[in-house]
Motif scaffolding. Structure first.
Motif, PDB file in Angstrom:
ATOM      1  N   PHE A  85       0.840  -1.202   0.000  1.00  0.00           N
ATOM      2  CA  PHE A  85       0.000   0.000   0.000  1.00  0.00           C
ATOM      3  C   PHE A  85       0.878   1.256   0.000  1.00  0.00           C
ATOM      4  O   PHE A  85       0.580   2.236  -0.689  1.00  0.00           O
ATOM      5  N   ASP A  86       1.947   1.251   0.777  1.00  0.00           N
ATOM      6  CA  ASP A  86       2.873   2.397   0.794  1.00  0.00           C
ATOM      7  C   ASP A  86       3.422   2.654  -0.608  1.00  0.00           C
ATOM      8  O   ASP A  86       3.513   3.805  -1.056  1.00  0.00           O
ATOM      9  N   ALA A  87       3.820   1.583  -1.298  1.00  0.00           N
ATOM     10  CA  ALA A  87       4.381   1.732  -2.646  1.00  0.00           C
ATOM     11  C   ALA A  87       3.359   2.332  -3.592  1.00  0.00           C
ATOM     12  O   ALA A  87       3.692   3.202  -4.419  1.00  0.00           O
ATOM     13  N   ASP A  96       3.692   5.968  -5.529  1.00  0.00           N
ATOM     14  CA  ASP A  96       3.528   6.128  -6.977  1.00  0.00           C
ATOM     15  C   ASP A  96       2.489   7.198  -7.290  1.00  0.00           C
ATOM     16  O   ASP A  96       2.673   8.013  -8.208  1.00  0.00           O
ATOM     17  N   PHE A  97       1.389   7.188  -6.545  1.00  0.00           N
ATOM     18  CA  PHE A  97       0.345   8.199  -6.744  1.00  0.00           C
ATOM     19  C   PHE A  97       0.889   9.599  -6.489  1.00  0.00           C
ATOM     20  O   PHE A  97       0.640  10.527  -7.269  1.00  0.00           O
ATOM     21  N   PHE A 109       1.375   8.463   6.716  1.00  0.00           N
ATOM     22  CA  PHE A 109       1.786   9.852   6.500  1.00  0.00           C
ATOM     23  C   PHE A 109       3.247  10.026   6.877  1.00  0.00           C
ATOM     24  O   PHE A 109       4.024  10.648   6.135  1.00  0.00           O
ATOM     25  N   GLU A 110       3.645   9.508   8.033  1.00  0.00           N
ATOM     26  CA  GLU A 110       5.031   9.650   8.476  1.00  0.00           C
ATOM     27  C   GLU A 110       6.003   8.935   7.540  1.00  0.00           C
ATOM     28  O   GLU A 110       7.154   9.353   7.391  1.00  0.00           O
ATOM     29  N   ARG A 111       5.542   7.869   6.906  1.00  0.00           N
ATOM     30  CA  ARG A 111       6.440   7.087   6.061  1.00  0.00           C
ATOM     31  C   ARG A 111       6.551   7.626   4.640  1.00  0.00           C
ATOM     32  O   ARG A 111       7.631   7.536   4.030  1.00  0.00           O
ATOM     33  N   VAL A 112       5.472   8.162   4.067  1.00  0.00           N
ATOM     34  CA  VAL A 112       5.523   8.463   2.628  1.00  0.00           C
ATOM     35  C   VAL A 112       5.097   9.880   2.249  1.00  0.00           C
ATOM     36  O   VAL A 112       5.125  10.221   1.061  1.00  0.00           O
TER      37      VAL A 112
END
Length: 279
Positions: A68-70, A74-75, A95-98
């Protein structure tokens, strides 16, 4: 450190499983993902997380989140000013990760979850929370008010399987109507999973049970004309770039699971849907 009491509804309690999975993963020398905020949140909660120690499903939740993060990354690469809507946000820390510094985020969940979330996670002008049910419509109004004309990425991670079939499809219909042309990331569980929850390593330790059994992601295209499957994976068929960047321990685990072809793995799908464009 302040310890926050956890008083959540039956289904809402399941959010603690992926939270703990990310915290445990983040402490490893070679993690599949790093999430120091999840570590901090787990340490601040007055809850017996030991019941989930050593469960194979923790690794599954980590892989799901990594995919999901990936998709969200990409979005945001394609739409730096887009809006991400976390459906049933729980204590997710995507949010903190991406976050890219310019996107807008709406994180919503039921009132008891949001009360806990607001005690732990600060909102900003770009990052807002809302107390709402996914089966209602108020969250969609909030998302439109925040994101205007979009584009939108809708992330429903470990949410829709806990609804009835009618409710789950009703939510997809609402999204298609309110966010035409948007991307929706969701997970689905097949009949062999939904029918065997009493023996599931993680769900057997909580009271919540999945109710919607989706035999195949293609059923969504059939049920909702105009939707298209942009991507769909099981844990043993993750995108090559994601798979190849996993720690060796994960790659070895996935090789074993591929050989075993277990129903609880092969009937669990992570799918990216393109919602129908505006007529």
């Amino acid at each position: 450190m302040t310890r926050h009491r956890v008083a959540l509804g039956t289904v809402q309690e399941t959010l603690l499983i992926p939270l703990y999975g990310r915290a445990v993963e983040s402490r490893k020398a070679e993690p599949a993902l790093r999430d120091p905020r999840a570590e901090e949140i787990v340490a601040s909660l007055d809850y017996d997380f030991a019941r989930f120690d050593g469960l194979p499903s923790l690794a599954g939740t980590v892989l799901r989140t990594a995919l999901f993060d990936a998709w969200v990354r990409d979005f945001l690469t394609a739409h730096p000013d887009g809006t991400v809507v976390e459906i049933g946000a729980g204590l997710n820390t995507r949010f903190e990760r991406v976050d890219n510094g310019t996107a807008r985020w709406l994180e919503f969940d039921l009132p008891d979850v949001i009360a806990l979330r607001r005690a732990l996670v600060a909102g900003t002008a770009r990052r807002r929370t809302a107390a709402a049910s996914v089966t209602g419509t108020s969250w969609a109004d909030e998302a439109v008010a925040l994101g205007g004309g979009g584009p939108y990425f809708l992330a429903a991670e470990a949410v829709l399987p806990f609804l009835t079939e009618r409710e789950a499809h009703g939510v997809v219909e609402l999204m298609a109507a309110r966010f035409p042309g948007s991307l929706l990331a969701l997970d689905t569980a097949g009949p062999g999973i939904v029918g065997a929850q009493e023996s599931h390593d993680a769900l057997s330790r909580v009271e919540a049970r999945m109710r919607w059994a989706c035999a195949a992601p293609a059923d969504l295209e059939t049920r909702h004309p105009g939707t298209r499957i942009a991507a769909s994976h099981t844990l043993t068929s993750l995108p090559r770039d994601l798979h190849d960047n996993l720690p060796e321990a994960y790659r070895e685990m996935l090789r074993t699971l591929t050989e075993q072809r277990l129903p609880q793995v092969e009937q669990y799908h992570l799918t990216l849907l393109g919602l129908p464009p505006r007529p």
